[in-house]
Design an enzyme around this catalytic site. Structure first.
Site, PDB file in Angstrom:
ATOM      1  N   PHE B  14       0.848  -1.201   0.000  1.00  0.00           N
ATOM      2  CA  PHE B  14       0.000   0.000   0.000  1.00  0.00           C
ATOM      3  C   PHE B  14       0.876   1.241   0.000  1.00  0.00           C
ATOM      4  O   PHE B  14       0.565   2.239  -0.611  1.00  0.00           O
ATOM      5  CB  PHE B  14      -0.925  -0.017   1.212  1.00  0.00           C
ATOM      6  CG  PHE B  14      -1.919  -1.146   1.129  1.00  0.00           C
ATOM      7  CD1 PHE B  14      -2.912  -1.128   0.165  1.00  0.00           C
ATOM      8  CD2 PHE B  14      -1.834  -2.229   1.974  1.00  0.00           C
ATOM      9  CE1 PHE B  14      -3.809  -2.173   0.059  1.00  0.00           C
ATOM     10  CE2 PHE B  14      -2.734  -3.276   1.881  1.00  0.00           C
ATOM     11  CZ  PHE B  14      -3.724  -3.252   0.925  1.00  0.00           C
ATOM     12  N   CYS B  15       1.951   1.187   0.735  1.00  0.00           N
ATOM     13  CA  CYS B  15       2.818   2.340   0.856  1.00  0.00           C
ATOM     14  C   CYS B  15       4.251   1.858   0.840  1.00  0.00           C
ATOM     15  O   CYS B  15       4.615   1.129   1.739  1.00  0.00           O
ATOM     16  CB  CYS B  15       2.523   3.079   2.160  1.00  0.00           C
ATOM     17  SG  CYS B  15       3.390   4.615   2.326  1.00  0.00           S
ATOM     18  N   PRO B  16       5.069   2.146  -0.129  1.00  0.00           N
ATOM     19  CA  PRO B  16       4.889   3.142  -1.188  1.00  0.00           C
ATOM     20  C   PRO B  16       3.949   2.726  -2.321  1.00  0.00           C
ATOM     21  O   PRO B  16       3.533   3.596  -3.080  1.00  0.00           O
ATOM     22  CB  PRO B  16       6.309   3.333  -1.727  1.00  0.00           C
ATOM     23  CG  PRO B  16       7.045   2.093  -1.406  1.00  0.00           C
ATOM     24  CD  PRO B  16       6.432   1.563  -0.153  1.00  0.00           C
TER      25      PRO B  16
END
Ligand code: FAD
Lengths: 379, 77
Positions: B14-16
């Protein structure tokens, strides 16, 4: 013979893991059946999220630094040495003066901004990703009389929220000093929105608009002209600035690159669940050093250390490894110098920012002090 | 069909996020290389082609396989 767990790197990941292991293996360590060896090339332990607060002159750098020895459990064998080569075939670490054999290795060597990645960058940029950088930026901001501040970002970099936070904090910093009208803030991002996470982009965008923070998306740097003071992007455009703050692409530690263990940037191929180096049953990777597609953050290192503590203890005790890392990451999102939001997510659950509040900012300020308990493996 | 030069498994990222993983991989590749990204995020099927077009690279394929997307991109410059 004691089974030796060698942990290379005494940052957030390595120190937390070593302390947790030492505490829970105290019986085996005292009987000479196990040893936890922690090797660090520095005797200072720095809480890196503190750099943001140093840059805004909220706290001095010293506030975020402690002697490594004050954090390490007495049953950890702590060694200060710069390892130059990791030999996973011979199962040993080599430095100029020593050779350390191991039974199990945990690589926790971190990630580092590469200011050489974009031509011209290191000649002119300011940053808040290194201790010297944070102090230099603090001094520059303190004497800044006005003009255009530009924030540029390249991937991968640690703490994916920090560039957004620094921008929101810059806005507040200059408002508090009654000079926001003299400062133009331009935030840039490589993809089509202002943060890779859609929910975080949606959280920040109304703040940008409300607070007159300019932004440019699909901004992919090619070079920087230190004389003309422009950033040149891949689409051929030139973007002028008065003060540049860069978050350049990061690399793995030199020892990983020198040992030929990582990808071209020095990040080590790692199994996302077991945290083992791909193809190696006795080598684990933790924290920023992995190539996992998740945030390079202290919280990631913290949650990963829980999995590894459990599995390494099982191995020492001759039991199977049963814990898998679920991809958990938690992040504060500073919205100004006085309020913040928070996200938590894992491989299966996307993040959703909490309502921004002063309480969450206060909690982050608390965590800045409580961090030392995390490093000690107590929290 | 083009040979895939590099594979990036960005499922669960999801992140990054998958697009950022792709950008990282494209930067480390040679012109002409084909990078395949696996993503469990529905947004990638839109995000990635948009970025690819904007940057002047080339989409090779984008297909759904079970509960994830398999997207390949050729580096053009
Ligand atoms: C400005 C900023 C803000 C941040 N904010 C947050 C935040 O809000 N929340 C969050 O969760 N994270 C945040 N982070 C990220 C967090 O600090 C890192 O992700 C975390 O420190 C990673 O831990 P690590 O142990 O993998 O690496 P590090 O903590 O960097 O430690 C690596 C260690 O390895 C040692 N080492 C390297 N090579 C060798 C060698 N050859 N021999 C011996 N020792 C070696 C180094 O000296 C270092 O001590 C932030 C980072 C920055 C820069």
């Amino acid at each position: 013979m004691a089974k030796r767990i060698a942990i290379l790197g005494g940052g957030t990941a390595g120190t937390t893991l070593a302390n947790r292991l030492a505490r829970q293996l105290s019986h085996e360590i005292r009987k000479g059946e196990a040893e936890v060896l922690l090797i660090s090339n520095t005797d200072r332990h720095i809480y890196q999220p503190g750099y943001l607060f140093v840059a805004f002159n909220e706290k001095p750098l010293d506030h975020f630094i402690r002697p490594q020895k004050s954090l390490v459990h007495r049953l950890v064998t702590m060694v200060y040495d710069d390892v130059e080569k990791i030999d996973v075939e011979k199962k040993e670490l080599l430095s100029k003066r020593n050779r350390y054999a191991y039974d199990y290795l945990v690589i926790a060597t971190g990630s580092y901004p590469d200011f050489d990645a974009v031509p011209g960058m290191k000649e002119i940029t300011y940053n808040f990703y290194t201790p010297e950088g944070a102090e230099k930026l603090r001094d520059r901001l303190a004497t800044f009389e006005g003009g255009k501040i530009m924030i540029v970002i390249d991937v991968p970099h640690k703490c994916p929220a920090a560039p957004l936070e620094v921008t929101l904090m810059l806005d507040d910093y200059f408002r508090r000093r009654n000079m926001r009208d003299k400062v133009e803030l331009l935030y840039t991002y490589p993809i089509g929105r202002i943060h890779s996470l859609q929910p975080v982009a949606d959280w920040a965008l109304p703040e940008f608009e409300k607070r007159n923070i300019q932004y440019e998306t699909y901004f992919n740097m090619e070079s920087i002209d230190p004389e003309k003071k422009t950033v040149n992007t891949m689409d051929g455009a030139e973007h002028p600035f008065d003060l540049l703050i860069s978050i350049p692409a990061h690399k793995g530690a030199p020892v990983v690159l020198n040992s030929g263990l990582g990808d071209e940037s020095g990040f080590i191929p790692t199994d996302r669940y077991t945290l083992k180096m791909v193809g190696h049953d006795d080598v684990y990777v933790i924290g920023d050093a992995t190539n996992l597609p998740i945030s390079k953050a202290g919280s990631t290192a913290h949650y990963e250390s829980e999995t590894l503590t459990h599995n390494l203890i099982s191995r020492i005790r001759g039991l199977p490894e049963t814990k898998l890392y679920d991809g958990r990451v938690a992040c504060f999102l500073e919205n100004s110098l006085g309020d913040a939001s928070f996200i938590i997510f894992d491989y299966n659950h996307p993040p959703k920012p909490a309502d921004t509040s002063e309480l969450i900012h206060w909690f982050k300020a608390m965590y800045n002090e409580l961090y030392w308990l995390t490093a000690r493996g107590l929290m | 069909m083009s040979e895939v030069t590099k594979k990036v498994d960005a499922r669960g990222s999801f992140c990054p996020g998958p697009l950022m993983e792709l950008i990282k991989a494209v930067k480390g590749s040679q012109v002409g290389d084909v990078i395949e990204v696996l993503s469990s995020d529905a947004g990638s099927a839109k995000d990635i082609p948009e970025w690819v077009k904007k940057m002047g690279h080339e989409m090779v394929y984008s297909e759904k396989e079970g509960d994830y997307w398999k997207i390949a991109v050729r580096k053009m410059k």
